[in-house]
Design a protein around this motif. Structure first.
Motif, PDB file in Angstrom:
ATOM      1  N   ARG A   1       5.459  -4.271  -3.109  1.00 25.49           N
ATOM      2  CA  ARG A   1       4.494  -3.501  -2.899  1.00 25.49           C
ATOM      3  C   ARG A   1       3.348  -4.253  -1.807  1.00 25.49           C
ATOM      4  NH1 ARG A   1       1.643   1.422  -4.262  1.00 25.49           N
ATOM      5  NH2 ARG A   1      -0.139   1.270  -3.030  1.00 25.49           N
ATOM      6  N   ARG A   2       3.044  -5.457  -2.166  1.00 27.35           N
ATOM      7  CA  ARG A   2       2.116  -6.158  -1.293  1.00 27.35           C
ATOM      8  C   ARG A   2       2.645  -6.471  -0.094  1.00 27.35           C
ATOM      9  NH1 ARG A   2       1.154 -11.877  -4.381  1.00 27.35           N
ATOM     10  NH2 ARG A   2      -0.019 -12.203  -2.636  1.00 27.35           N
ATOM     11  N   ILE A   3       4.014  -6.535   0.103  1.00 24.00           N
ATOM     12  CA  ILE A   3       4.522  -6.796   1.387  1.00 24.00           C
ATOM     13  C   ILE A   3       4.389  -5.422   2.177  1.00 24.00           C
ATOM     14  CG2 ILE A   3       6.739  -6.945   2.956  1.00 24.00           C
ATOM     15  CD1 ILE A   3       7.398  -8.988   0.676  1.00 24.00           C
ATOM     16  N   GLN A   4       4.591  -4.259   1.583  1.00 24.42           N
ATOM     17  CA  GLN A   4       4.416  -2.916   2.183  1.00 24.42           C
ATOM     18  C   GLN A   4       3.026  -2.699   2.750  1.00 24.42           C
ATOM     19  OE1 GLN A   4       4.552   0.778  -0.438  1.00 24.42           O
ATOM     20  NE2 GLN A   4       5.580   1.708   0.862  1.00 24.42           N
ATOM     21  N   ASP A   5       1.986  -2.979   1.599  1.00 24.71           N
ATOM     22  CA  ASP A   5       0.542  -2.719   1.924  1.00 24.71           C
ATOM     23  C   ASP A   5       0.330  -3.673   3.187  1.00 24.71           C
ATOM     24  OD1 ASP A   5       0.377  -1.102  -0.450  1.00 24.71           O
ATOM     25  OD2 ASP A   5      -0.540  -2.652  -1.610  1.00 24.71           O
ATOM     26  N   PHE A   6       0.706  -4.959   3.232  1.00 29.77           N
ATOM     27  CA  PHE A   6       0.454  -5.534   4.636  1.00 29.77           C
ATOM     28  C   PHE A   6       1.033  -4.890   5.722  1.00 29.77           C
ATOM     29  CE2 PHE A   6       1.778  -8.859   7.472  1.00 29.77           C
ATOM     30  CZ  PHE A   6       0.506  -9.420   7.965  1.00 29.77           C
ATOM     31  N   HIS A   7       2.339  -4.451   5.620  1.00 29.57           N
ATOM     32  CA  HIS A   7       3.222  -3.956   6.726  1.00 29.57           C
ATOM     33  C   HIS A   7       2.156  -2.465   7.358  1.00 29.57           C
ATOM     34  CE1 HIS A   7       7.018  -5.930   6.426  1.00 29.57           C
ATOM     35  NE2 HIS A   7       6.057  -6.782   6.784  1.00 29.57           N
ATOM     36  N   MET A   8       1.730  -1.700   6.335  1.00 30.72           N
ATOM     37  CA  MET A   8       1.172  -0.533   6.580  1.00 30.72           C
ATOM     38  C   MET A   8      -0.264  -0.518   6.845  1.00 30.72           C
ATOM     39  SD  MET A   8       3.168   2.046   3.773  1.00 30.72           S
ATOM     40  CE  MET A   8       2.601   3.819   4.563  1.00 30.72           C
ATOM     41  N   ASP A   9      -0.999  -1.524   6.224  1.00 32.78           N
ATOM     42  CA  ASP A   9      -2.484  -1.430   6.256  1.00 32.78           C
ATOM     43  C   ASP A   9      -2.969  -2.962   7.534  1.00 32.78           C
ATOM     44  OD1 ASP A   9      -2.553   0.266   4.428  1.00 32.78           O
ATOM     45  OD2 ASP A   9      -3.158  -0.889   2.545  1.00 32.78           O
ATOM     46  N   GLY A  10      -2.181  -3.776   7.394  1.00 31.87           N
ATOM     47  CA  GLY A  10      -2.453  -4.827   8.258  1.00 31.87           C
ATOM     48  C   GLY A  10      -1.753  -4.627   9.755  1.00 31.87           C
ATOM     49  N   ASN A  11      -0.371  -4.323   9.591  1.00 28.67           N
ATOM     50  CA  ASN A  11       0.289  -3.967  11.068  1.00 28.67           C
ATOM     51  C   ASN A  11       0.339  -2.633  11.556  1.00 28.67           C
ATOM     52  OD1 ASN A  11       1.010  -6.680  10.657  1.00 28.67           O
ATOM     53  ND2 ASN A  11       3.071  -6.075  10.106  1.00 28.67           N
ATOM     54  N   GLY A  12      -0.203  -1.656  10.579  1.00 31.92           N
ATOM     55  CA  GLY A  12      -0.345  -0.303  11.145  1.00 31.92           C
ATOM     56  C   GLY A  12       0.954   0.463  11.135  1.00 31.92           C
ATOM     57  N   TRP A  13       2.017  -0.086  10.432  1.00 34.02           N
ATOM     58  CA  TRP A  13       3.504   0.541  10.387  1.00 34.02           C
ATOM     59  C   TRP A  13       3.535   1.687   9.636  1.00 34.02           C
ATOM     60  CZ3 TRP A  13       6.465  -4.792   9.863  1.00 34.02           C
ATOM     61  CH2 TRP A  13       6.170  -5.453  11.123  1.00 34.02           C
ATOM     62  N   ALA A  14       4.742   2.309   9.672  1.00 29.53           N
ATOM     63  CA  ALA A  14       4.807   3.857   9.011  1.00 29.53           C
ATOM     64  C   ALA A  14       5.122   3.442   7.597  1.00 29.53           C
ATOM     65  CB  ALA A  14       5.514   4.522   9.701  1.00 29.53           C
ATOM     66  N   ASP A  15       5.621   2.240   7.425  1.00 24.64           N
ATOM     67  CA  ASP A  15       6.321   1.936   6.089  1.00 24.64           C
ATOM     68  C   ASP A  15       6.620   0.371   5.813  1.00 24.64           C
ATOM     69  OD1 ASP A  15       7.525   1.967   3.488  1.00 24.64           O
ATOM     70  OD2 ASP A  15       9.072   3.187   4.108  1.00 24.64           O
ATOM     71  N   ILE A  16       6.944  -0.082   5.050  1.00 21.24           N
ATOM     72  CA  ILE A  16       7.715  -1.287   4.622  1.00 21.24           C
ATOM     73  C   ILE A  16       8.556  -1.825   5.777  1.00 21.24           C
ATOM     74  CG2 ILE A  16       9.312  -1.093   3.211  1.00 21.24           C
ATOM     75  CD1 ILE A  16       8.633  -3.677   1.875  1.00 21.24           C
ATOM     76  N   GLY A  17       8.763  -2.993   6.626  1.00 23.37           N
ATOM     77  CA  GLY A  17       9.489  -3.014   7.753  1.00 23.37           C
ATOM     78  C   GLY A  17      10.824  -3.221   7.338  1.00 23.37           C
ATOM     79  N   TYR A  18      11.215  -3.713   6.346  1.00 23.25           N
ATOM     80  CA  TYR A  18      12.731  -3.913   5.974  1.00 23.25           C
ATOM     81  C   TYR A  18      13.547  -2.686   5.464  1.00 23.25           C
ATOM     82  CZ  TYR A  18      10.172  -8.455   6.424  1.00 23.25           C
ATOM     83  OH  TYR A  18       9.355  -9.605   6.886  1.00 23.25           O
ATOM     84  N   ASN A  19      14.841  -2.896   5.528  1.00 24.97           N
ATOM     85  CA  ASN A  19      15.688  -1.863   4.772  1.00 24.97           C
ATOM     86  C   ASN A  19      15.787  -2.331   3.337  1.00 24.97           C
ATOM     87  OD1 ASN A  19      16.652  -2.140   8.230  1.00 24.97           O
ATOM     88  ND2 ASN A  19      16.887   0.158   7.308  1.00 24.97           N
ATOM     89  N   PHE A  20      15.867  -3.445   3.087  1.00 30.43           N
ATOM     90  CA  PHE A  20      16.101  -4.003   1.733  1.00 30.43           C
ATOM     91  C   PHE A  20      15.521  -5.312   1.597  1.00 30.43           C
ATOM     92  CE2 PHE A  20      19.734  -1.256   2.428  1.00 30.43           C
ATOM     93  CZ  PHE A  20      19.656  -0.477   1.126  1.00 30.43           C
TER      94      PHE A  20
END
Length: 283
Positions: free
Chosen positions: A43-62
């Motif tokens: 979840r922390r990684i997802q938050d960084f990817h979505m809020d920090g990088n502006g991505w649609a979701d966590i970047g990884y598949n697994f």
């Protein structure tokens, strides 16, 4: 491979969008690391990817942590955001931790994901690391995982990335992933000369999405995680290595393990012997 921890179980946010990918377009499998503390959560990684990088979701598949636990990211058939311009062609798997943190259990789980990806795609996918992809100048996934991927992502026979046996885990620990017994009731891993319930690996039968050879190798690999010297040139499976075909060496290893655990000593790997390896703490 045991079921990954689902998105809902780790508290994932809903994606802002998603693009599905046909298996026919998948050509590779890419290993990453988070380059952060092993205590990071998906979840922390997802938050960084979505809020920090502006991505649609966590970047990884697994994602995979040090214990070997697998977490669902975008999943098998959704394009990632881990290594442009290879997000459609390559499945991205992230080890949660820094360079040198990846344990044999983590590597075994990453390898299991790779094997499953190849099975689902119906062909052998390229084994790659983030910094080895064109257009990606990065140290990711660090020197340890990079060397492991370049060596073919071995498990069992030196799966820790080097020739020395892994150190014995401390008493009371339960190393590695938690795989439930994969065979139907009444079946066991045993000789090809046995009845239909005896699964030897000689006929490449499939159970729960993996071949019998893969499952038998997984069991022996787990003994290695528990501190047993397993693999070509070692104390057990010394001649043929962890090849997944039941024979005298697997029988001898099973008997030695059963004897050490106070189980019935018959050299057959049934539910009790399997569960003792994957679910009983090291004593």
């Amino acid at each position: 491979m045991s079921s990954p921890v689902s998105r809902s179980a780790w508290g994932a946010r809903s994606p802002r969008g998603r693009t599905t990918v046909a298996w026919s377009r998948r050509t590779g499998f890419t290993v990453h690391y988070s380059a952060g503390p092993a205590s990071q959560t998906p979840r922390r990684i997802q938050d960084f990817h979505m809020d920090g990088n502006g991505w649609a979701d966590i970047g990884y598949n697994f994602l995979v942590d040090r214990s070997g636990t697998v977490y669902e990211g975008r999943g098998w058939t959704v394009a990632g955001a881990h290594a442009a311009p290879h997000n459609t062609s390559h499945i991205g798997v992230c080890f949660i931790g820094r360079d040198g943190d990846a344990t044999p259990a983590a590597k075994a789980s990453i390898r299991s994901l790779y094997d499953e990806a190849c099975r689902r795609s119906g062909r052998t996918l390229a084994r790659t690391w983030h910094g080895g992809l064109s257009g990606n100048s990065t140290e990711c996934p660090g020197s340890d995982l990079r060397a492991w991927v370049r060596a073919g992502m071995p498990v069992g026979d030196g799966g820790g990335g080097g020739g020395a046996p892994a150190p014995s885990p401390g008493a009371g620990t339960l190393p590695g992933p938690r795989f439930d017994f994969p065979l139907p009731a009444g079946h066991y891993f045993g000789p090809a000369s046995g009845p239909d319930q005896s699964v030897s690996g000689a006929f490449r039968r499939t159970f729960r999405g993996r071949t019998d050879r893969e499952w038998l190798r997984e069991w022996a690999t787990q003994l290695g995680r528990r501190g047993w010297s397993v693999g070509r040139g070692r104390t057990h499976l010394a001649r043929h290595g962890n090849d997944g075909v039941y024979g005298p060496e697997y029988r001898a290893l099973a008997r030695a393990f059963q004897r050490s655990q106070g189980l019935t000593v018959d050299g057959l790997i049934g539910r009790e012997t399997w569960d003792e390896a994957f679910h009983a703490p090291v004593t």
